[in-house]
Design a protein around this motif. Structure first.
Motif, PDB file in Angstrom:
ATOM      1  N   UNK A  16      25.846 -22.093 -45.403  1.00  0.00           N
ATOM      2  CA  UNK A  16      24.431 -21.738 -45.257  1.00  0.00           C
ATOM      3  C   UNK A  16      24.224 -20.318 -45.781  1.00  0.00           C
ATOM      4  N   UNK A  17      23.569 -20.234 -46.928  1.00  0.00           N
ATOM      5  CA  UNK A  17      23.327 -18.931 -47.537  1.00  0.00           C
ATOM      6  C   UNK A  17      21.981 -18.403 -47.029  1.00  0.00           C
ATOM      7  N   UNK A  18      22.036 -17.341 -46.266  1.00  0.00           N
ATOM      8  CA  UNK A  18      20.816 -16.773 -45.694  1.00  0.00           C
ATOM      9  C   UNK A  18      20.350 -15.616 -46.576  1.00  0.00           C
ATOM     10  N   UNK A  19      19.204 -15.802 -47.217  1.00  0.00           N
ATOM     11  CA  UNK A  19      18.648 -14.753 -48.074  1.00  0.00           C
ATOM     12  C   UNK A  19      17.672 -13.937 -47.254  1.00  0.00           C
ATOM     13  N   UNK A  20      17.865 -12.634 -47.210  1.00  0.00           N
ATOM     14  CA  UNK A  20      16.951 -11.830 -46.376  1.00  0.00           C
ATOM     15  C   UNK A  20      16.717 -10.447 -46.975  1.00  0.00           C
ATOM     16  N   UNK A  21      15.736  -9.745 -46.379  1.00  0.00           N
ATOM     17  CA  UNK A  21      15.359  -8.416 -46.880  1.00  0.00           C
ATOM     18  C   UNK A  21      14.250  -8.601 -47.891  1.00  0.00           C
ATOM     19  N   UNK A  22      14.495  -8.135 -49.109  1.00  0.00           N
ATOM     20  CA  UNK A  22      13.523  -8.368 -50.172  1.00  0.00           C
ATOM     21  C   UNK A  22      12.648  -7.161 -50.460  1.00  0.00           C
ATOM     22  N   UNK A  23      11.934  -7.253 -51.570  1.00  0.00           N
ATOM     23  CA  UNK A  23      11.146  -6.109 -52.054  1.00  0.00           C
ATOM     24  C   UNK A  23       9.746  -6.054 -51.455  1.00  0.00           C
ATOM     25  N   UNK A  24       9.355  -7.027 -50.663  1.00  0.00           N
ATOM     26  CA  UNK A  24       7.977  -7.039 -50.172  1.00  0.00           C
ATOM     27  C   UNK A  24       7.797  -6.075 -49.017  1.00  0.00           C
ATOM     28  N   UNK A  25       6.541  -5.865 -48.642  1.00  0.00           N
ATOM     29  CA  UNK A  25       6.210  -5.000 -47.504  1.00  0.00           C
ATOM     30  C   UNK A  25       6.800  -5.563 -46.213  1.00  0.00           C
ATOM     31  N   UNK A  27       9.870  -6.493 -45.672  1.00  0.00           N
ATOM     32  CA  UNK A  27      11.329  -6.338 -45.695  1.00  0.00           C
ATOM     33  C   UNK A  27      11.909  -6.230 -44.276  1.00  0.00           C
ATOM     34  N   UNK A  28      11.350  -5.336 -43.475  1.00  0.00           N
ATOM     35  CA  UNK A  28      11.915  -5.086 -42.139  1.00  0.00           C
ATOM     36  C   UNK A  28      11.870  -6.332 -41.262  1.00  0.00           C
ATOM     37  N   UNK A  29      10.744  -7.014 -41.321  1.00  0.00           N
ATOM     38  CA  UNK A  29      10.563  -8.226 -40.518  1.00  0.00           C
ATOM     39  C   UNK A  29      11.652  -9.230 -40.881  1.00  0.00           C
ATOM     40  N   UNK A  30      11.889  -9.352 -42.185  1.00  0.00           N
ATOM     41  CA  UNK A  30      12.876 -10.303 -42.677  1.00  0.00           C
ATOM     42  C   UNK A  30      14.278  -9.957 -42.178  1.00  0.00           C
ATOM     43  N   UNK A  31      14.596  -8.664 -42.136  1.00  0.00           N
ATOM     44  CA  UNK A  31      15.926  -8.240 -41.673  1.00  0.00           C
ATOM     45  C   UNK A  31      16.127  -8.598 -40.204  1.00  0.00           C
ATOM     46  N   UNK A  32      15.107  -8.386 -39.394  1.00  0.00           N
ATOM     47  CA  UNK A  32      15.194  -8.709 -37.966  1.00  0.00           C
ATOM     48  C   UNK A  32      15.419 -10.218 -37.810  1.00  0.00           C
ATOM     49  N   UNK A  33      14.665 -10.985 -38.578  1.00  0.00           N
ATOM     50  CA  UNK A  33      14.791 -12.441 -38.503  1.00  0.00           C
ATOM     51  C   UNK A  33      16.205 -12.883 -38.848  1.00  0.00           C
ATOM     52  N   UNK A  34      16.735 -12.325 -39.940  1.00  0.00           N
ATOM     53  CA  UNK A  34      18.071 -12.736 -40.389  1.00  0.00           C
ATOM     54  C   UNK A  34      19.109 -12.468 -39.311  1.00  0.00           C
ATOM     55  N   UNK A  35      19.000 -11.317 -38.649  1.00  0.00           N
ATOM     56  CA  UNK A  35      19.974 -10.975 -37.613  1.00  0.00           C
ATOM     57  C   UNK A  35      19.976 -12.051 -36.517  1.00  0.00           C
ATOM     58  N   UNK A  36      18.789 -12.523 -36.164  1.00  0.00           N
ATOM     59  CA  UNK A  36      18.701 -13.564 -35.129  1.00  0.00           C
ATOM     60  C   UNK A  36      19.277 -14.896 -35.604  1.00  0.00           C
ATOM     61  N   UNK A  37      18.959 -15.260 -36.844  1.00  0.00           N
ATOM     62  CA  UNK A  37      19.459 -16.547 -37.358  1.00  0.00           C
ATOM     63  C   UNK A  37      20.985 -16.513 -37.437  1.00  0.00           C
ATOM     64  N   UNK A  54      17.882  -5.615 -51.173  1.00  0.00           N
ATOM     65  CA  UNK A  54      17.381  -4.304 -50.756  1.00  0.00           C
ATOM     66  C   UNK A  54      15.920  -4.145 -51.172  1.00  0.00           C
ATOM     67  N   UNK A  55      15.308  -3.079 -50.688  1.00  0.00           N
ATOM     68  CA  UNK A  55      13.908  -2.793 -51.056  1.00  0.00           C
ATOM     69  C   UNK A  55      13.753  -2.600 -52.554  1.00  0.00           C
ATOM     70  N   UNK A  56      14.853  -2.199 -53.202  1.00  0.00           N
ATOM     71  CA  UNK A  56      14.803  -1.984 -54.656  1.00  0.00           C
ATOM     72  C   UNK A  56      15.089  -3.274 -55.415  1.00  0.00           C
ATOM     73  N   UNK A  57      15.401  -4.341 -54.701  1.00  0.00           N
ATOM     74  CA  UNK A  57      15.635  -5.615 -55.369  1.00  0.00           C
ATOM     75  C   UNK A  57      17.088  -5.873 -55.711  1.00  0.00           C
TER      76      UNK A  57
END
Ligand SMILES: Nc1ncnc2c1ncn2[C@@H]1O[C@H](COP(=O)(O)OP(=O)(O)O)[C@@H](O)[C@H]1O
Ligand SMILES: [Mg+2]
Length: 364
Positions: A16-25, A27-37, A54-57
């Motif tokens: 299961x490849x979990x893609x998280x973070x990203x360049x969008x506004x 980003x932080x929400x996505x990181x929190x979600x990934x930690x839980x998953x 990362x935020x820089x892509x």
């Protein structure tokens, strides 16, 4: 084309490849979600490989960087990128397990069909909606056109595209037809970023200017006075709707700080509604999901004008907030589907969609 391997381990075991973070506004929400998953997913069924963006892509599999992103700390100085597109997926696909991707990316370059297009090209199954559905749901103007065509009720609205038509005329029309206060939103964003409530003509001009710093298309809406009711939808061709939940905004509207920083928004699950109201909104949520050609999961958000027009669709989110305390998982939990099982179901739906689409003829 990456060929998912079919041998080794239990037949049901997947990488299961979990893609998280990203360049969008978001980003932080996505990181929190990934930690839980990562904490909750079934390790017997899944070999989990997180890929942080990362935020820089920069796409990274660096452990220190991944830990830093998940815990909202500063990234290490020397980050070893694993590439920007297909290389990281190719690398994780070299093992003995079939791969399935869980994109936990919100907003542009994640939820809007771009990453989904890349995953289609890579030939790997992934959780959630495909390219078209993701793009249409992300674009608040296009989403309204599609759902209106399907007869789903919504508030009155206008669209403005930067440089197209007379902006002063549009602003005057918005005040005349929609009446202040109005909501002004960038067409393609989420988490309430760039959204303002304009109370007069001057605020409207400023609100459009702000929204145009995020996107070239802006949506203007009448301000609805109603309850905010959300429904989680899960499935592919025969989607099911959860019990509805209600958001009780702590601020003037459910803005970014309210959602993620202050914790002031209260959630009421299930929402206090009559059985008939619950049946209506569940059916509308399924209709919206189907009209938007969603797959896997989506959260349909409504306004409820109790003494007025009743249900009005606000939006459909194809990658809804997904921490265990977010609306989507909590509504499923209230409908007897716990978080870990929800992840399993989403993976099963991703595999089913991939199998179905792989079976289509490409000859003529
Ligand atoms: N037309 C509207 N009338 C009343 N409130 C609105 C309207 N549009 C948005 N809001 C408020 O703003 C919040 C964020 O808007 P929304 O369109 O859901 O954007 P996002 O995609 O960022 O979640 C909503 O949850 C609601 O509280
Ligand atoms: Mg919303």
């Amino acid at each position: 084309m990456l060929t998912p391997a079919t041998t080794g381990g239990s037949p049901d075991r997947h990488r299961l490849v979990v893609l998280f973070g990203g360049v969008s506004a978001e980003h932080d929400v996505s990181c929190v979600t990934a930690a839980h998953v990562l904490a909750a997913a079934d390790r017997d069924r899944f070999d989990i490989v997180p890929i942080g963006i990362t935020r820089e892509g920069v796409w990274t599999r660096n452990d220190a960087a991944i830990a830093a992103m998940a815990e909202q700390r500063a990234l290490p100085d020397h980050l070893e990128p694993v590439g920007t597109a297909l290389q990281p997926l190719a690398a994780v696909s070299e093992g003995d397990l079939p791969v399935v991707v869980l994109p936990l990316l919100h907003g542009p370059h994640g939820e809007d069909g771009t990453v989904q297009g890349m995953l289609e090209l890579a030939g790997v199954p992934y959780v959630g909606s495909g390219v078209l559905s993701s793009a249409v749901c992300m674009d608040k103007a296009m989403a309204k056109v599609v759902t209106a065509q399907a007869g789903i009720p919504q508030c009155r609205w206008l669209e403005y595209r930067d440089g197209v038509g007379d902006r002063a005329e549009l602003e005057a029309r918005a005040i005349a037809e929609l009446r202040a206060p109005l909501f002004v939103k960038p067409a393609n964003l989420g988490s309430s970023v760039g959204i303002s409530k304009a109370h007069d003509a001057a605020e409207l001009t400023a609100a459009i200017d702000l929204a145009l710093t995020y996107d070239e298309v802006v949506v203007l809406e009448e301000a609805v006075t109603g309850r905010e009711i959300e429904v989680a939808v899960l499935g592919n061709e025969a989607p099911e709707a959860s019990l509805p939940g209600e958001v009780l905004p702590g601020a003037e509207f459910y803005d970014y700080a309210d959602k993620y920083l202050n914790g002031t928004a209260g959630l009421q699950i299930p929402a206090k509604l009559t059985d008939d109201e619950i049946a209506e909104v569940r059916a509308l949520a399924v209709s919206a999901f189907t009209a938007m050609r969603c797959s896997g999961m989506a959260r349909a958000d409504f306004f409820y004008e109790e003494d007025g027009r009743g249900w009005l669709l606000n939006e459909v989110n194809t990658i809804p907030g997904f921490t265990p305390s977010s609306m989507y998982p909590k509504m499923w939990e209230a409908t007897d589907l716990p978080y870990r099982d929800l992840i399993d179901r989403l993976v099963d739906l991703a595999l089913a969609r991939h199998r179905r689409r792989s079976g289509f003829s490409t000859s003529h």
